[in-house]
Design a protein around this motif. Structure first.
Motif, PDB file in Angstrom:
ATOM      1  N   PRO A  14      39.134  19.516  49.283  1.00  0.00           N
ATOM      2  CA  PRO A  14      38.699  18.174  48.879  1.00  0.00           C
ATOM      3  C   PRO A  14      38.502  18.111  47.366  1.00  0.00           C
ATOM      4  O   PRO A  14      38.168  19.117  46.726  1.00  0.00           O
ATOM      5  N   PRO A  15      38.740  16.940  46.761  1.00  0.00           N
ATOM      6  CA  PRO A  15      38.555  16.817  45.311  1.00  0.00           C
ATOM      7  C   PRO A  15      37.101  17.035  44.924  1.00  0.00           C
ATOM      8  O   PRO A  15      36.191  16.612  45.631  1.00  0.00           O
ATOM      9  N   THR A  16      36.904  17.700  43.821  1.00  0.00           N
ATOM     10  CA  THR A  16      35.562  17.943  43.305  1.00  0.00           C
ATOM     11  C   THR A  16      35.094  16.729  42.505  1.00  0.00           C
ATOM     12  O   THR A  16      35.878  15.809  42.207  1.00  0.00           O
ATOM     13  N   LEU A  17      33.820  16.740  42.122  1.00  0.00           N
ATOM     14  CA  LEU A  17      33.317  15.686  41.248  1.00  0.00           C
ATOM     15  C   LEU A  17      34.058  15.691  39.911  1.00  0.00           C
ATOM     16  O   LEU A  17      34.296  14.645  39.312  1.00  0.00           O
ATOM     17  N   GLY A  18      34.444  16.902  39.473  1.00  0.00           N
ATOM     18  CA  GLY A  18      35.216  17.005  38.243  1.00  0.00           C
ATOM     19  C   GLY A  18      36.573  16.329  38.381  1.00  0.00           C
ATOM     20  O   GLY A  18      37.036  15.644  37.460  1.00  0.00           O
ATOM     21  N   ASP A  19      37.224  16.507  39.537  1.00  0.00           N
ATOM     22  CA  ASP A  19      38.516  15.866  39.788  1.00  0.00           C
ATOM     23  C   ASP A  19      38.371  14.346  39.794  1.00  0.00           C
ATOM     24  O   ASP A  19      39.174  13.622  39.200  1.00  0.00           O
ATOM     25  N   GLN A  20      37.355  13.863  40.485  1.00  0.00           N
ATOM     26  CA  GLN A  20      37.132  12.419  40.574  1.00  0.00           C
ATOM     27  C   GLN A  20      36.829  11.817  39.200  1.00  0.00           C
ATOM     28  O   GLN A  20      37.336  10.753  38.848  1.00  0.00           O
ATOM     29  N   THR A  21      36.016  12.527  38.429  1.00  0.00           N
ATOM     30  CA  THR A  21      35.680  12.047  37.091  1.00  0.00           C
ATOM     31  C   THR A  21      36.897  12.063  36.191  1.00  0.00           C
ATOM     32  O   THR A  21      37.095  11.143  35.382  1.00  0.00           O
ATOM     33  N   PHE A  22      37.720  13.087  36.329  1.00  0.00           N
ATOM     34  CA  PHE A  22      38.958  13.183  35.552  1.00  0.00           C
ATOM     35  C   PHE A  22      39.850  11.974  35.840  1.00  0.00           C
ATOM     36  O   PHE A  22      40.412  11.362  34.918  1.00  0.00           O
ATOM     37  N   ARG A  23      40.001  11.610  37.121  1.00  0.00           N
ATOM     38  CA  ARG A  23      40.857  10.475  37.483  1.00  0.00           C
ATOM     39  C   ARG A  23      40.282   9.167  36.931  1.00  0.00           C
ATOM     40  O   ARG A  23      41.025   8.307  36.441  1.00  0.00           O
ATOM     41  N   GLN A  24      38.963   9.011  37.022  1.00  0.00           N
ATOM     42  CA  GLN A  24      38.340   7.791  36.507  1.00  0.00           C
ATOM     43  C   GLN A  24      38.517   7.658  35.001  1.00  0.00           C
ATOM     44  O   GLN A  24      38.878   6.596  34.487  1.00  0.00           O
ATOM     45  N   LEU A  25      38.263   8.745  34.286  1.00  0.00           N
ATOM     46  CA  LEU A  25      38.379   8.715  32.834  1.00  0.00           C
ATOM     47  C   LEU A  25      39.832   8.559  32.416  1.00  0.00           C
ATOM     48  O   LEU A  25      40.149   7.845  31.450  1.00  0.00           O
ATOM     49  N   SER A  26      40.744   9.195  33.152  1.00  0.00           N
ATOM     50  CA  SER A  26      42.178   9.039  32.873  1.00  0.00           C
ATOM     51  C   SER A  26      42.593   7.585  33.026  1.00  0.00           C
ATOM     52  O   SER A  26      43.374   7.055  32.219  1.00  0.00           O
ATOM     53  N   GLY A  27      42.084   6.938  34.072  1.00  0.00           N
ATOM     54  CA  GLY A  27      42.416   5.537  34.296  1.00  0.00           C
ATOM     55  C   GLY A  27      41.973   4.642  33.149  1.00  0.00           C
ATOM     56  O   GLY A  27      42.687   3.714  32.757  1.00  0.00           O
ATOM     57  N   LEU A  28      40.808   4.927  32.587  1.00  0.00           N
ATOM     58  CA  LEU A  28      40.317   4.140  31.451  1.00  0.00           C
ATOM     59  C   LEU A  28      41.210   4.327  30.231  1.00  0.00           C
ATOM     60  O   LEU A  28      41.478   3.372  29.488  1.00  0.00           O
TER      61      LEU A  28
END
Length: 231
Positions: A14-28
């Motif tokens: 499962p994606p980690t919090l780091g993975d999720q944060t990376f995707r969110q910040l990448s999207g911005l």
């Protein structure tokens, strides 16, 4: 269970919090919601995303590797300011890489891929023809269309390269589109997108490559004419 079967069975991590944060910040970054030169506060990002500072630091480090962010000695993160020379260089690379992805999409797309591309092209076209311009939504629709096309190439490696390019150019490309609705009103992007769709529908890789190349080149020329990029 045999060892061979264990080795061949993919592990579903499962994606980690780091993975999720990376995707969110990448999207911005990709969507131009963070401007070139803007300083990012680790603490403020953590509060906005509802996470601790550890996954934010991890995401920032991952984004610094391809040059999407710059991290100083005091661990402050900044969106790089792209000068004219760097912008022209990355534009040349985008034309080759994204043009190649569009050509592969014309060759490899499935019926489902085509439906997704058609829907994304129609959504962008509809927004471009409305007044007043919904620029923020148009930015998202433009990004969605491009990535629907590139996903249809069915090359995960190529898609990763394209994403890395957009991480670097997104703050310039999409911030400019948000500030200059004239780019939408010119209709050039709409025409290029329609040509790309026709080429992918007809499985014509050369025409698909040319359409995406024209789209990227026209946007880059428009941005340069604004004279906002440092020399």
């Amino acid at each position: 269970m045999p060892d061979a079967l264990v080795n061949e069975t993919p592990l579903l991590v499962p994606p980690t919090l780091g993975d999720q944060t990376f995707r969110q910040l990448s999207g911005l970054l990709i969507s131009g919601q963070i401007a070139p030169g803007e300083r990012l506060s680790i603490r403020e990002i953590a509060e906005a995303f509802g996470v601790s500072m550890t996954p934010v630091r991890e995401a920032v480090s991952r984004l610094a590797a391809p040059g999407a962010l710059e991290v100083s000695r005091n661990r402050a993160a900044t969106v790089p300011v792209m000068n004219v020379q760097k912008f022209r260089d990355i534009t040349r690379v985008r034309i080759e890489i994204e043009g190649f992805a569009a050509a592969l999409a014309a060759e490899n797309r499935t019926a489902e891929d085509l439906k997704a591309i058609e829907a994304a092209e129609r959504a962008f076209r509809d927004l471009s023809s409305t007044r007043p311009q919904d620029v923020s939504n148009a930015v998202q629709r433009n990004q969605q269309l491009h990535f629907e096309i590139y996903a249809a190439a069915h090359s995960p490696t190529l898609l990763e390269i394209v994403q890395a390019l957009w991480l670097r150019v997104g703050p310039v490309l999409n911030l400019d589109l948000r500030e200059n609705p004239d780019r939408l009103e010119s209709g050039i992007a709409t025409l290029c997108h329609a040509d790309a769709l026709d080429a992918i529908r007809d499985r014509n890789p050369d025409a698909a490559r040319a359409a995406i190349a024209r789209d990227i080149d026209a946007a880059a020329r428009f941005i340069e004419r604004q004279n906002k990029l440092p020399s």
